[in-house]
Design a protein around this motif. Sequence first.
Motif, PDB file in Angstrom:
ATOM      1  N   ALA A 265      20.307  50.681 -24.698  1.00 12.60           N
ATOM      2  CA  ALA A 265      20.769  51.255 -23.436  1.00 12.60           C
ATOM      3  C   ALA A 265      20.275  50.411 -22.268  1.00 12.60           C
ATOM      4  CB  ALA A 265      20.276  52.690 -23.298  1.00 12.60           C
ATOM      5  N   GLY A 266      21.142  50.230 -21.282  1.00 14.33           N
ATOM      6  CA  GLY A 266      20.756  49.520 -20.074  1.00 14.33           C
ATOM      7  C   GLY A 266      20.562  48.032 -20.255  1.00 14.33           C
ATOM      8  N   SER A 267      21.090  47.467 -21.321  1.00 14.60           N
ATOM      9  CA  SER A 267      20.942  46.030 -21.551  1.00 14.60           C
ATOM     10  C   SER A 267      22.067  45.269 -20.868  1.00 14.60           C
ATOM     11  CB  SER A 267      20.926  45.732 -23.054  1.00 14.60           C
ATOM     12  OG  SER A 267      22.084  46.227 -23.694  1.00 14.60           O
ATOM     13  N   ASP A 268      21.896  43.972 -20.759  1.00 13.32           N
ATOM     14  CA  ASP A 268      22.953  43.139 -20.195  1.00 13.32           C
ATOM     15  C   ASP A 268      22.911  41.775 -20.844  1.00 13.32           C
ATOM     16  OD1 ASP A 268      21.305  41.208 -18.489  1.00 13.32           O
ATOM     17  OD2 ASP A 268      20.714  43.123 -17.600  1.00 13.32           O
ATOM     18  N   SER A 269      24.034  41.082 -20.740  1.00  9.22           N
ATOM     19  CA  SER A 269      24.153  39.741 -21.302  1.00  9.22           C
ATOM     20  C   SER A 269      24.878  38.846 -20.318  1.00  9.22           C
ATOM     21  CB  SER A 269      24.925  39.777 -22.623  1.00  9.22           C
ATOM     22  OG  SER A 269      25.190  38.464 -23.090  1.00  9.22           O
ATOM     23  N   ASP A 270      24.353  37.622 -20.125  1.00  2.19           N
ATOM     24  CA  ASP A 270      25.036  36.647 -19.290  1.00  2.19           C
ATOM     25  C   ASP A 270      25.844  35.669 -20.132  1.00  2.19           C
ATOM     26  OD1 ASP A 270      23.038  35.052 -20.371  1.00  2.19           O
ATOM     27  OD2 ASP A 270      21.869  34.963 -18.518  1.00  2.19           O
TER      28      ASP A 270
END
Length: 472
Positions: free
Chosen positions: A340-345
């Motif tokens: 939850a609340g992760s992100d990826s560039d």
Amino acid sequence: MLRGYGFVVVSSLAFMFAWSGEQASFADESKRPNIVFILADDLGIGDLGFYGQERIQTPHIDQMFSEGMEFTQHYSGSTVCAPSRSCLMTGLHTGHTYMRGNGAEVVLRDDPEDRTVASALQEAGYATAMIGKSCVSGGMSELDLPNRKGFDHFFGVLSHTEAHHYFPKVVYRNGQTIPLPGNSEHEGDQYCHDLYLEEAKNWIREHSDESFFLLYSAHIPHVSLYAPEEWKEKYRGKFEETPVTNQKHYRNEPEPLTTWAAMVSRLDWEVGQILKTLNDLNIAENTLVIFTSDNGATEAGGHSEKSFESSGLLRGAKRDLYEGGIRTPMVAWWPGTIPAGSDSDHISAFWDFFPTACELAGADVPSGLDGISYAPTLLGNNQDQQQHPWLYWEFFEKGGKRAVRMGNWKAVQLDMLKKRPSPIELYHLGIDPRESNDVAEDYPNIVEVAKQIFEEARTESPISRFNWSSDE
């Protein structure tokens, strides 16, 4: 740093070397996930509360972002509907996919040409469905085309012109025409999205005990401007309105701002209803849900991108190849698997979905795709994530244009259908995400790399209106 506008700093020109090769599937057949792909139509990255929108409420999609993984560097297949969907379906970018623009003639061909991700998942044992706006044709076609392109079940409209109106006179289910006699395009008895949502929830319930792929292809918030009264009531009186009149194709609307906000909120509620259905059936933890939009914010039907700053900080809108035309919000939600609340560039695009879905499903990945699976990113195996050397787009309208992203560099060229195209523009997105400072004169070597990619990235399409010779 604002959400959705972060960029990776690339210190080398490794993007000059193309990655190739098939990607191995590692999915355990007993644990392979259901896949639900929710595709909004003309939703700008700035229309969502998660990206800073303060005047439109989108609590369910915002919650998806807080519970899932945001892809901060995600791109649509194209800057308009039909080719964007073609890229999604075929795993090919607009230099290779068959459908490269809108129009009545843009229809995916029968297999083995234009093989779709739905066909690949179907052959791997998945139940498959597409509900809403067709993603395998832009104009009218044979009524059973969606079924021939890999979907066990189809319910919706085939022509994208039909999808301009929320009260179509007919819808189609698995090759059969279903008249809606009380409808007259702009008004009527049966709001198509009520029908779509009910169909989607029922289909999920019917297939909850097997592996399934659902493509929920929304019309919303594509113009014409229309929203049910209960959704308009939430916003009435909050905006200073200028009525939209004298529309010949789209709907006249006395409260365009109220209606646009209501349309986006209605879409958000539908996303929440689909997630609730998965949770109620206790299959959410075995279901990957992806939410995104088919292109940038629209400028049509009396709606302006500037009304709600729908492109956010980005330059341009639909029909542009600047970031505002092709950068899209994208979130992957998979409780218990994606933190939850992760992100990826990770830099990704619509044509990556085909190999991603195949890898997760244990399906064979066809050779020759432009896409690269982002399954490793979803599963936290970032060390195994392959990277794109570049992403390419072309578009024939507005004089013809093309663009390529190479790491942090972005090259754009306009007027491609003129005898003398405009010079290549160059932007460094890590420094200048708004594409306001053309640095082509300062980096001629990077311009030459872009020029080489432009020449090599495409083949001709029999129905493309974007053909030119390399010496022009």
